[in-house]
Motif scaffolding. Structure first.
Motif, mmCIF file in Angstrom:
data_model
loop_
_atom_site.group_PDB
_atom_site.id
_atom_site.type_symbol
_atom_site.label_atom_id
_atom_site.label_comp_id
_atom_site.label_asym_id
_atom_site.label_seq_id
_atom_site.Cartn_x
_atom_site.Cartn_y
_atom_site.Cartn_z
ATOM 1 N N VAL B 31 51.330 51.709 29.661
ATOM 2 C CA VAL B 31 52.337 50.364 29.471
ATOM 3 C C VAL B 31 53.006 50.284 30.621
ATOM 4 C CG1 VAL B 31 54.109 49.350 27.945
ATOM 5 C CG2 VAL B 31 52.256 50.842 27.020
ATOM 6 N N VAL B 33 52.656 51.395 33.718
ATOM 7 C CA VAL B 33 51.920 50.974 35.058
ATOM 8 C C VAL B 33 50.860 50.198 34.862
ATOM 9 C CG1 VAL B 33 50.691 52.068 36.773
ATOM 10 C CG2 VAL B 33 52.731 53.519 35.816
ATOM 11 N N TYR B 34 49.877 50.517 33.926
ATOM 12 C CA TYR B 34 48.627 49.503 33.963
ATOM 13 C C TYR B 34 48.961 48.509 33.331
ATOM 14 C CZ TYR B 34 43.734 48.819 33.350
ATOM 15 O OH TYR B 34 42.334 48.201 33.438
ATOM 16 N N LEU B 35 49.482 48.363 32.099
ATOM 17 C CA LEU B 35 49.329 47.152 31.280
ATOM 18 C C LEU B 35 50.507 45.997 32.136
ATOM 19 C CD1 LEU B 35 49.689 47.528 27.556
ATOM 20 C CD2 LEU B 35 47.967 46.590 28.905
ATOM 21 N N ALA B 36 51.719 46.848 32.791
ATOM 22 C CA ALA B 36 52.535 46.033 33.452
ATOM 23 C C ALA B 36 51.672 45.332 34.623
ATOM 24 C CB ALA B 36 53.751 46.696 33.788
ATOM 25 N N ALA B 37 51.033 45.945 35.355
ATOM 26 C CA ALA B 37 50.213 45.396 36.257
ATOM 27 C C ALA B 37 49.243 44.404 35.949
ATOM 28 C CB ALA B 37 49.478 46.485 37.132
ATOM 29 N N LEU B 38 48.655 44.499 34.837
ATOM 30 C CA LEU B 38 47.347 43.692 34.340
ATOM 31 C C LEU B 38 48.306 42.528 33.933
ATOM 32 C CD1 LEU B 38 44.736 45.499 32.099
ATOM 33 C CD2 LEU B 38 44.633 44.285 34.369
ATOM 34 N N LEU B 40 51.342 41.225 35.216
ATOM 35 C CA LEU B 40 51.796 40.580 36.315
ATOM 36 C C LEU B 40 50.488 39.834 37.134
ATOM 37 C CD1 LEU B 40 53.935 40.361 38.267
ATOM 38 C CD2 LEU B 40 52.857 42.370 39.591
ATOM 39 N N LEU B 41 49.527 40.362 37.026
ATOM 40 C CA LEU B 41 48.135 39.843 37.381
ATOM 41 C C LEU B 41 47.941 38.341 36.813
ATOM 42 C CD1 LEU B 41 45.960 40.383 39.889
ATOM 43 C CD2 LEU B 41 44.633 41.151 37.956
ATOM 44 N N ALA B 266 43.665 36.087 41.578
ATOM 45 C CA ALA B 266 44.013 36.728 40.221
ATOM 46 C C ALA B 266 43.210 35.746 38.998
ATOM 47 C CB ALA B 266 45.458 36.734 40.104
#
Lengths: 267, 292, 401
Positions: B31, B33-38, B40-41, B266
């Motif tokens: 949540v 790292v990965y989800l936050a990054a997605l 944001l994208l 993006a």
């Protein structure tokens, strides 16, 4: 069971497919001895000079070292996090379990360029300087699922009754884990870890977006391919890596694939 | 000590608590790292850049998506990428099925182990080096044409074409199809086939009616890899593609690396995300997630 | 992040040009004097450069293109000056700019930036003015490279030029027994499936350069400053070329492989590819600068604003500007030294190389090389109807897709 002709056809197919899989790799071995730094067919001549030049190439060694470090760190993190996730999901029914399961699979299911770009944007948004740690974060994210899948699959095949019996016999949680659960899942953990490391070790796309200026081995290889001045060195390094990994891969195959766990279970 | 035992006992009795304790670290990772990054994208895709300074302008708009859907070049690229992903997936499924069948049901234990190792081993030989090796095979004066000519056949001349990409993609991702198909097929109990045989099914029919449905989750799982990996690749098109071989990945990559236009990249990246979302839903129905 | 088109030579890396768009306005102003610069001067413009080189600090941290810090000349430098060189190789201009952010982060001393990165570094305040008077060989540089518009603004030098190269026409001598004299060979349907050109929007400038000579009615004066009509003509020409192209090459090795294995017979290239192919000797190739002229790139050693080892940095710049090192780098890499005195050294290393690389070219030669610059909306005459780089990119995607 199968007719003799079916068997023969299947065997022929397997041989052809193996040739297909290994012919390019044989070419890689072969062209490590290429006298020219440009690959052309047939090979213009053979030489051993690239072996010593690769051995003395500081960049190759540093790239190999970085790949090993990043790969091992990511694998260890993935083993811990992936196993935790597998244990939690296994036989637990709770709201959103499917969602969580899907979330773990996502980094492998979504193309690497998306994971890479997203992480890259995320790091720069948060002012994180790209370094070995950002590589590790990227690799861990897609390695977790490999461990998770392996361990979860094994847990599903193991009888919960063994664990219950141990608990009934008075073993505490730790003892049960050490004496029963761990041996049961150990090969799955090893296999998951090996696959995770392999994925990390050869990853290009996510790494392109998460590495700073340091080169992992694949990034070094891409750089060498780009310039084309030291292509045989690439072949030397790749051949070396394959030769070094043959034995661990065969062992891992024995532990997991060749066998039989499913067959034992089916008995 | 007694406290510890009590906590253990509590955890054992209250499975959901144990589950959540175990789940927290990996979930937090995903949540935070990965989800936050997605996310944001995804948000970035609705922003735009000042073409003058390439600074990101945080004004919500659909310009990027409008460009993608109106410019015929992007439609061509998306169509090419998806077609290739489908072709490669079908090819790999066709190549892998008989091989996995042989591995799981015909080969001896020993052969089984060796074949499994043989399928895993290429994963250790650099993806880049293997793709590069194909240039040597497919180019004008390459191994393929040389072999064809030496047996008196006309040259194939498929170097630097989309056909070359199809061959190389199918080659590169094949192990990712074989492994899950094999794993799924290995789980088919022999007794089921025997039952089918007892009931008078011919062997081929047994394969079609019994093995294939049971192997389907494996094929679906493998197809997630082959499809997604092809969908996102940009290196194979660079190396073995020809004129008119650009993939979504190539445009995304150059938008980020060359144009510094992250919002557009993006937005374009959302196309494979959407495609994969649909694909995953379908694959889930086929039981792919159990066979991954 | 390394660009797919990341390559040793300058202009394929010019990629992130768009970022420099605003900045280039003033560069144009500086070159023409007519455009009228409305931009503020670079943040470091008032920083006084060193007036004398002091004792070396014992270390030097460089960001460089692969091959630019070769042991052939690095080792002797370390021995002579006691400056221990740590080089980090970057794969693209973007990576260089990123690494150099915040004045080199107090960690980096110099960067071997290409023209496309220069203005971003200058206006980002990441590099500081340098004093050419401390570089004895500066006086021997080709006049153009003493103050090229990409590293010298308003008379202030933000770095010392290093090497440059033209984008040449590479051809297979068996297929073309007579050397082609025009770029028309890469637009000629007779060569269908035998052509390779770089996968880069800047190729539009090459088409425009060709059109400037073959269709004078279009009135193209500068291939980087195109009006809509001129731009459309260049794009149309490239769309016609598309079926002739075997492959748009992204990596130098792509093109080498294409020629080596008989897939391509003619194409746009760098001298680097020619040299590599000639050295291998399997196929007979040669390159030429056709009558229409060519585009080109130029690289510069630039000093980080917060460089921790400025004296070693100047010592290094001095060292790489000497004729011998200039010649060594030129030959090992396949580019051209900016120092005119390097010619004799090149001949000593490899007979004929001076002429081969045009290191002895007269000043007029540089008129035939259109050194790339950022296409921006503001044309040289001050009007704003030129096509900016962002549109070049969109057009390139529609050409090659």
């Amino acid at each position: 069971m199968e007719g003799i002709w079916t068997k023969l056809a299947l065997r022929l197919w397997a041989v052809l497919l193996l040739l297909f899989l290994f012919f390019p790799i044989l070419l890689i071995f072969f062209y490590a001895f290429n006298t020219s730094n440009i690959e052309s067919w047939p090979i213009p001549g053979l030489t051993l000079k690239w072996f010593s030049s690769t051995w003395n190439d500081r960049e190759v060694r540093q790239a190999l070292l970085l790949s090993l470090k990043a790969g091992l760190t990511a694998t260890v993190l993935a083993l811990v996090l992936g196993s935790c996730a597998a244990f939690a999901i296994h036989r637990m029914t709770f709201f959103g379990r499917d969602v969580v399961s899907l979330l773990f699979i996502l980094p492998l299911a979504l193309p690497g360029i998306i994971t890479g770009m997203a992480l890259n944007a995320f790091f720069s948004f948060n002012g994180v300087t790209l370094s070995i740690w950002t590589i590790v974060v990227g690799h861990t994210t897609f390695c977790i699922v490999v461990v998770y899948n392996n361990v979860l699959a094994r847990l599903r095949r193991t009888q919960g009754s063994l664990i219950e019996a141990a608990m009934d016999l008075g073993a505490n949680g730790f003892q049960t884990f050490r004496d029963i659960t761990l041996p049961l899942i150990s090969t799955a953990v090893v296999a998951g870890g090996m696959l995770a490391f392999a994925l990390s070790f050869d990853e290009v796309i996510v790494t392109t977006f998460t590495a700073g200026a340091q080169n992992t081995l694949p990034l070094w290889i891409f750089g060498a391919i780009r310039l084309g001045q030291r292509l045989p060195e690439v072949n030397v390094v790749v051949s070396f890596v394959i030769l070094v990994t043959v034995i661990p891969v065969v062992i891992a195959a024995r532990l997991t694939g060749g066998g039989g766990v499913a067959k034992v279970q089916a008995r | 000590m007694r406290g510890a035992v009590r906590i253990q006992a509590l955890l054992w009795r209250v499975p959901w608590l144990r589950a959540w304790l175990l789940l927290t670290p990996p979930l937090a990772w995903f949540v935070l790292v990965y989800l936050a990054a997605l996310v944001l994208l995804l948000v970035t895709a609705f922003w735009t850049i000042d073409t003058f300074t390439t600074q990101i302008v945080q004004v919500w708009n659909l310009d990027n998506f409008r460009t993608i859907f109106t410019e015929p070049a992007y439609r061509r690229i998306i169509g090419r990428t998806v077609t290739m992903a489908v072709l490669v997936t079908v090819t790999d499924a066709l190549l892998a099925f008989p091989f996995a069948y042989y591995m799981a049901r015909v080969a001896s234990r020993r052969t089984q182990t060796l074949l499994f190792a043989a399928v895993l081993l290429p994963l250790w030989a650099s993806y880049l080096a293997r793709v590069y090796a194909w240039i040597l095979i497919l180019n004008h004066d390459g191994v393929l044409n040389w072999s064809l000519q030496s047996i008196g056949l006309p040259p194939a001349n498929i170097g630097y074409t989309n056909v070359a990409m199809w061959v190389v993609f199918s080659y590169i991702w094949l192990p990712f199809m074989i492994i899950p198909v094999y794993a799924a097929m290995e789980r088919v109990p022999e007794s089921l086939l025997e039952a089918a045989a007892d009931l008078g099914a011919r062997r081929w029919r047994a394969v079609r009616d019994v093995v294939l449905p049971l192997a389907l989750p494996g094929i679906a799982a493998g197809s997630i890899f082959t499809f997604s990996l092809t969908l996102g690749d940009f290196i194979t098109p660079i190396l073995v593609g020809g004129a008119g071989s650009s993939f979504i990945g190539n445009v995304v990559y150059s938008s980020v690396g060359i144009a510094n236009n992250v919002p557009f990249a993006a937005a374009l990246a959302m196309i494979p995300v959407a495609i994969m979302a649909v694909y995953l839903l379908g694959a889930k129905r086929l039981g792919a997630f159990e066979a991954l | 992040m390394s660009s797919s088109a990341g390559s040793p030579a300058g202009w394929v890396r010019l990629g992130t040009l768009a970022a420099a768009a605003a900045l280039a306005v003033s560069a144009c102003g500086a070159t023409s004097g007519g455009g009228g610069s409305t931009l503020k001067p670079p943040p470091t413009a008032d920083m006084k450069p060193l007036s004398a080189i002091g004792a070396g600090e014992g270390a030097l941290n460089l960001i460089a293109w692969e091959g630019y810090v070769d042991p052939t000349w690095k080792d002797q430098f370390q021995k002579d000056t006691g400056c221990v060189v740590n080089a980090k190789y970057a794969g693209s201009s973007d990576e260089m700019v990123t690494l150099m952010a915040n004045g080199g982060g107090g960690q980096w001393d110099m960067v071997s930036a290409s023209g496309d990165a220069d203005l971003r570094l200058i206006y980002g305040g990441d590099v500081r003015p340098m004093n050419p008077a401390l570089i004895p060989d500066f006086a021997n540089f080709q006049p153009y490279f003493q103050n090229p518009p990409y590293n010298t603004i308003g008379g202030v030098h933000y770095g010392i030029s290093l090497q440059w190269g033209p984008n040449t026409l590479l051809y297979n001598k068996k297929k073309f027994p007579n050397a082609p004299t025009s770029w028309n060979v890469i637009y000629d349907p007779a060569n269908k499936g035998l052509v390779t050109v770089p996968d880069n929007p800047i190729q539009i400038a090459d088409a425009a350069l060709y059109l400037s000579k073959t269709q004078p009615s279009l009135g193209i004066k500068d291939p980087y400053e195109l009006t809509q009509k001129q731009f459309d003509a260049a794009v149309a020409l490239l769309k016609q070329q598309r079926p002739l192209v075997k492959k748009y090459w992204a990596l130098a090795s792509d093109e080498i492989s294409l020629f080596e294995n008989g897939d391509a017979m003619v194409g746009a290239a760098w001298p680097y590819q020619t040299n590599t192919l000639v050295a291998d000797g399997k196929v007979q190739v040669a390159d030429t600068i056709p009558s229409e002229g060519a585009t080109g790139w130029g690289d510069t050693w630039m000093l980080a604003t917060n460089a921790p080892h400025p004296n070693c940095a100047y010592l290094w710049t001095k060292w790489v500007s000497t004729p011998k090192v200039q010649a060594q780098q030129a030959i090992s890499f396949g580019e051209t030294p900016v120092n005119t005195k390097a010619c004799a050294e090149m001949e000593a290393l490899q007979a004929g190389s001076c002429a081969q690389y045009h290191a002895d070219a007269p000043g007029s030669y540089f008129q035939s090389i259109k050194f790339w610059k950022t296409p921006i909306a503001t044309c040289d005459d001050g009007s704003t109807d030129c096509i900016p780089y962002a549109q070049w990119q969109t057009a390139w995607t529609s050409i090659t897709a």
